[in-house]
Design a protein around this motif. Structure first.
Motif, PDB file in Angstrom:
ATOM      1  N   ILE A 315       0.824  -1.190   0.000  1.00  0.00           N
ATOM      2  CA  ILE A 315       0.000   0.000   0.000  1.00  0.00           C
ATOM      3  C   ILE A 315       0.874   1.261   0.000  1.00  0.00           C
ATOM      4  CG2 ILE A 315      -1.807   1.262   1.222  1.00  0.00           C
ATOM      5  CD1 ILE A 315      -2.650  -1.474   0.019  1.00  0.00           C
ATOM      6  N   VAL A 316       0.506   2.223  -0.848  1.00  0.00           N
ATOM      7  CA  VAL A 316       1.206   3.502  -0.897  1.00  0.00           C
ATOM      8  C   VAL A 316       0.720   4.373   0.256  1.00  0.00           C
ATOM      9  CG1 VAL A 316       1.470   5.638  -2.211  1.00  0.00           C
ATOM     10  CG2 VAL A 316       1.629   3.432  -3.361  1.00  0.00           C
ATOM     11  N   ARG A 317       1.669   5.007   0.924  1.00  0.00           N
ATOM     12  CA  ARG A 317       1.347   5.852   2.081  1.00  0.00           C
ATOM     13  C   ARG A 317       1.045   7.270   1.595  1.00  0.00           C
ATOM     14  NH1 ARG A 317       4.736   5.105   7.584  1.00  0.00           N
ATOM     15  NH2 ARG A 317       3.398   6.299   9.007  1.00  0.00           N
ATOM     16  N   THR A 318      -0.173   7.731   1.847  1.00  0.00           N
ATOM     17  CA  THR A 318      -0.589   9.072   1.450  1.00  0.00           C
ATOM     18  C   THR A 318      -1.143   9.816   2.661  1.00  0.00           C
ATOM     19  OG1 THR A 318      -2.880   8.455   0.926  1.00  0.00           O
ATOM     20  CG2 THR A 318      -1.236   8.176  -0.823  1.00  0.00           C
ATOM     21  N   LEU A 324      -5.772   6.471   8.985  1.00  0.00           N
ATOM     22  CA  LEU A 324      -6.747   5.380   8.990  1.00  0.00           C
ATOM     23  C   LEU A 324      -6.162   4.045   9.412  1.00  0.00           C
ATOM     24  CD1 LEU A 324      -8.578   6.175   5.618  1.00  0.00           C
ATOM     25  CD2 LEU A 324      -9.233   6.873   7.939  1.00  0.00           C
ATOM     26  N   TYR A 325      -4.818   3.923   9.364  1.00  0.00           N
ATOM     27  CA  TYR A 325      -4.187   2.635   9.587  1.00  0.00           C
ATOM     28  C   TYR A 325      -2.912   2.812  10.417  1.00  0.00           C
ATOM     29  CZ  TYR A 325      -6.939   2.224   5.307  1.00  0.00           C
ATOM     30  OH  TYR A 325      -7.941   2.307   4.384  1.00  0.00           O
ATOM     31  N   GLN A 326      -2.343   1.687  10.813  1.00  0.00           N
ATOM     32  CA  GLN A 326      -0.977   1.664  11.331  1.00  0.00           C
ATOM     33  C   GLN A 326      -0.077   1.167  10.200  1.00  0.00           C
ATOM     34  OE1 GLN A 326      -0.508   0.597  15.658  1.00  0.00           O
ATOM     35  NE2 GLN A 326      -2.350  -0.569  15.214  1.00  0.00           N
ATOM     36  N   TRP A 327       1.175   1.634  10.196  1.00  0.00           N
ATOM     37  CA  TRP A 327       2.032   1.399   9.043  1.00  0.00           C
ATOM     38  C   TRP A 327       3.333   0.709   9.436  1.00  0.00           C
ATOM     39  CZ3 TRP A 327       0.426   3.079   4.155  1.00  0.00           C
ATOM     40  CH2 TRP A 327      -0.745   3.870   4.151  1.00  0.00           C
ATOM     41  N   ALA A 328       3.792  -0.202   8.578  1.00  0.00           N
ATOM     42  CA  ALA A 328       5.118  -0.795   8.702  1.00  0.00           C
ATOM     43  C   ALA A 328       5.770  -0.722   7.324  1.00  0.00           C
ATOM     44  CB  ALA A 328       5.046  -2.236   9.191  1.00  0.00           C
ATOM     45  N   GLY A 329       6.922  -0.091   7.266  1.00  0.00           N
ATOM     46  CA  GLY A 329       7.591   0.089   5.987  1.00  0.00           C
ATOM     47  C   GLY A 329       8.336   1.407   5.986  1.00  0.00           C
ATOM     48  N   VAL A 434       6.133   2.112  -0.658  1.00  0.00           N
ATOM     49  CA  VAL A 434       5.130   1.060  -0.498  1.00  0.00           C
ATOM     50  C   VAL A 434       5.313   0.396   0.864  1.00  0.00           C
ATOM     51  CG1 VAL A 434       4.276  -1.126  -1.410  1.00  0.00           C
ATOM     52  CG2 VAL A 434       5.012   0.680  -2.980  1.00  0.00           C
ATOM     53  N   SER A 435       4.201   0.146   1.581  1.00  0.00           N
ATOM     54  CA  SER A 435       4.257  -0.358   2.953  1.00  0.00           C
ATOM     55  C   SER A 435       3.204  -1.431   3.205  1.00  0.00           C
ATOM     56  CB  SER A 435       4.030   0.800   3.944  1.00  0.00           C
ATOM     57  OG  SER A 435       5.013   1.796   3.827  1.00  0.00           O
ATOM     58  N   PHE A 436       3.259  -2.010   4.412  1.00  0.00           N
ATOM     59  CA  PHE A 436       2.207  -2.869   4.951  1.00  0.00           C
ATOM     60  C   PHE A 436       1.330  -1.995   5.842  1.00  0.00           C
ATOM     61  CE2 PHE A 436       5.745  -5.654   4.087  1.00  0.00           C
ATOM     62  CZ  PHE A 436       5.186  -6.839   3.644  1.00  0.00           C
ATOM     63  N   ILE A 437       0.011  -2.191   5.806  1.00  0.00           N
ATOM     64  CA  ILE A 437      -0.867  -1.467   6.719  1.00  0.00           C
ATOM     65  C   ILE A 437      -1.587  -2.451   7.636  1.00  0.00           C
ATOM     66  CG2 ILE A 437      -1.163   0.490   5.179  1.00  0.00           C
ATOM     67  CD1 ILE A 437      -3.972  -0.546   4.532  1.00  0.00           C
ATOM     68  N   PHE A 438      -1.851  -1.983   8.877  1.00  0.00           N
ATOM     69  CA  PHE A 438      -2.480  -2.791   9.909  1.00  0.00           C
ATOM     70  C   PHE A 438      -3.753  -2.095  10.389  1.00  0.00           C
ATOM     71  CE2 PHE A 438       1.869  -3.988   9.853  1.00  0.00           C
ATOM     72  CZ  PHE A 438       1.994  -5.257  10.403  1.00  0.00           C
ATOM     73  N   SER A 439      -4.744  -2.881  10.772  1.00  0.00           N
ATOM     74  CA  SER A 439      -5.936  -2.324  11.410  1.00  0.00           C
ATOM     75  C   SER A 439      -5.524  -1.484  12.616  1.00  0.00           C
ATOM     76  CB  SER A 439      -6.871  -3.440  11.874  1.00  0.00           C
ATOM     77  OG  SER A 439      -7.247  -4.284  10.817  1.00  0.00           O
ATOM     78  N   ARG A 440      -6.288  -0.448  12.913  1.00  0.00           N
ATOM     79  CA  ARG A 440      -5.958   0.450  14.020  1.00  0.00           C
ATOM     80  C   ARG A 440      -5.949  -0.289  15.354  1.00  0.00           C
ATOM     81  NH1 ARG A 440      -3.266   4.721  13.323  1.00  0.00           N
ATOM     82  NH2 ARG A 440      -3.974   5.347  15.381  1.00  0.00           N
ATOM     83  N   ASP A 441      -6.727  -1.372  15.481  1.00  0.00           N
ATOM     84  CA  ASP A 441      -6.827  -2.083  16.753  1.00  0.00           C
ATOM     85  C   ASP A 441      -5.703  -3.075  17.005  1.00  0.00           C
ATOM     86  OD1 ASP A 441      -9.127  -0.715  17.369  1.00  0.00           O
ATOM     87  OD2 ASP A 441     -10.488  -2.300  16.687  1.00  0.00           O
ATOM     88  N   VAL A 442      -4.851  -3.306  16.021  1.00  0.00           N
ATOM     89  CA  VAL A 442      -3.719  -4.221  16.243  1.00  0.00           C
ATOM     90  C   VAL A 442      -2.787  -3.580  17.271  1.00  0.00           C
ATOM     91  CG1 VAL A 442      -1.701  -5.312  15.201  1.00  0.00           C
ATOM     92  CG2 VAL A 442      -3.863  -5.233  13.948  1.00  0.00           C
TER      93      VAL A 442
END
Length: 483
Positions: A315-318, A324-329, A434-442
């Motif tokens: 997923i591209v980080r914008t 909306l999400y948590q990010w790893a990358g 480009v990154s991995f995104i996680f649900s906010r509740d993780v």
């Protein structure tokens, strides 16, 4: 019920609770005590009807808490390995969770340990009163080889400077301290792993048996109490802090977007899928590419927003997506372009030229955002669920341009276009991470652990100076021109 004549259970408020800094079991982060044993303590004591909060727990050096519990006075110390030489010095409730002692060494030192017999001559750092020292001595290590300290940071300093060769500590906690002291979760490598131990709450011997038994019963109840999904309260607490457990409980989704993620012979493949597997292996997550599901991108975004246990990639980080999400990358870059039929001889000299064309894009993809930012009217953007469907529109003449990733577009044309040479890139929209995104509740510790492992996959080089990430990229070097 306690037997006749036995002392009644002691009010929990009369107990003094001690712990040390040993992530992920018990540790302080941003001024707050956290960890498996800390969360478990609150849940257990609430179940008993008298909740002990984390604010009531004293965080002290291990040897201080150990001596306090050893000498009595209604004390509880956690998390302690239950070992034969400690058995009669405390009363026990647990286990909380198993943990593993390892030997750490500097990444640049060529140390190979296949068993305790290989340890002769090495200087090994240990914590005073910690079970690791006793374990090493039980294996026949010369006591003169052990270098005792009361704080882990000092052991790390001595290892980094070469004053000692190895240090023995639990793997998860050792990596936590390594990050604190060096900024790198994987600053040290594991050269030997000892058998697992189980950690317990250790009560001083003056605490009534009835209190310990009630505590044990409450813990046992947490293991039995399961939600509709079949997951117990105990498993949920552990999963918040142990990445190998928590990450294994998440759902992993991706889309068809080669060479990053796509299906090959019925199995997910691609750069990002290989990177994900490398992260799993680094952390010890019992998952693989077969646990990844390929879905339309819009469905993936819907799942990661509505389900609190989902990971979506790549997923591209914008700015619009950021909160909306948590990010790893990030773990790579992608160039987004416009393809057009060569026969149309379309020339784009500025964004102002774009609004005269019908432009296709995958629904909810970043290309939609890039186009609208450049002033393209939303009514001129025609979306479909998958790259295959958008390319079909281009081939049928229902759209004039196709907004997609450079490599993803080339790969899709190779797979399904009548002739890939009939299309050309006429404009570059953007180049993005480009990154991995996680649900906010993780839970944050899981996302953080994923990021640390991802960094190691990308940056940690082997003896030949090559990282696992470079190996992955090299495997796909034939698919277009990789960024």
């Amino acid at each position: 019920m306690p037997p006749p004549g036995a002392p009644p259970p002691l009010p929990l408020g009369n107990l003094t609770f001690y712990t040390e800094e040993m992530a992920p079991y018990n540790y302080v982060e941003e001024g707050t005590l956290q960890g498996i044993a800390v969360d478990m303590l609150e849940v257990i004591t609430e179940e008993m009807g008298e909740k002990v909060t984390r604010d009531q727990v004293h965080v002290v050096p291990w040897t201080e808490g150990y001596q306090a519990a050893l000498t009595g006075n209604n004390t509880v110390l956690f998390t302690m390995a239950r070992l034969p030489w400690r058995e009669h010095s405390f009363k026990w409730a647990g286990p909380v969770y198993a943990y593993t002692n390892v030997l750490f060494a500097r990444q640049d030192w060529d140390i190979v340990i296949t068993g305790p017999g290989n340890l002769e001559g090495y200087r090994i750092g240990v914590i005073v009163d910690d079970a690791a020292a006793q374990e090493l001595l039980a294996f026949g290590i010369d006591p003169d080889q052990l270098v005792y300290e009361t704080e882990v940071p000092e052991i790390i300093r001595k290892t980094s400077s070469g004053e000692i060769d190895l240090w023995c500590y639990t793997e998860a906690a050792g990596r936590y301290f390594a990050r604190q002291e060096t900024g790198n979760f994987y600053a040290f490598k594991v050269v030997y792993t000892f058998p697992d131990w189980e950690g317990y709450y250790a009560f001083s011997t003056d605490v009534p048996d009835s209190t310990v038994q009630a505590f044990q019963q409450a813990l046992d109840d947490l293991r039995e109490d399961r939600d509709a999904g079949g997951i117990s309260t105990y498993e949920r607490v552990v999963g918040r802090h142990i990445p190998a457990v928590g990450l294994a409980n998440l759902n992993y989704l991706t889309e068809e977007c080669a060479p990053y993620n796509y299906q090959e012979d019925g199995v997910p493949a691609g750069i990002s899928v290989d990177v994900l597997e490398a992260v799993f292996q680094t952390i010890g997550v019992n998952r693989s590419r077969s646990d990844v599901r390929i879905v339309p991108l819009a469905d993936g975004f819907r799942a990661v927003q509505q389900d609190g246990s989902t990971v979506l990639f790549s997923i591209v980080r914008t700015p619009e997506r950021e909160p909306l999400y948590q990010w790893a990358g990030p773990f790579t870059k992608a160039r987004f372009v416009l393809f057009a039929p060569v026969s149309r001889e379309i020339t784009i000299t500025s964004p102002a030229d774009l609004d005269q064309y019908r432009i296709g894009a995958v629904r909810d993809s970043v290309e939609n955002t890039l186009l609208t930012r450049l002033g393209v009217n939303a009514s001129h953007i025609i979306t479909e669920a998958t790259p295959r469907e958008v390319l079909a529109l281009l081939e049928d003449g229902q759209i004039d341009l196709w907004a997609t990733g450079d490599l993803a577009g080339r790969h899709q044309m190779t797979m399904t276009a009548v002739d890939p040479n009939l299309y050309e890139i006429v404009y570059t929209l953007s180049e993005n991470d480009v990154s991995f995104i996680f649900s906010r509740d993780v839970p944050d510790p899981l996302v953080n652990a994923f990021q640390y492992a991802l960094d190691a996959v990308i940056n940690q080089e082997d003896a030949g100076g090559i990282s696992e990430y470079e190996r992955i990229i090299n495997r796909y070097s034939g698919v277009g021109s990789l960024p």
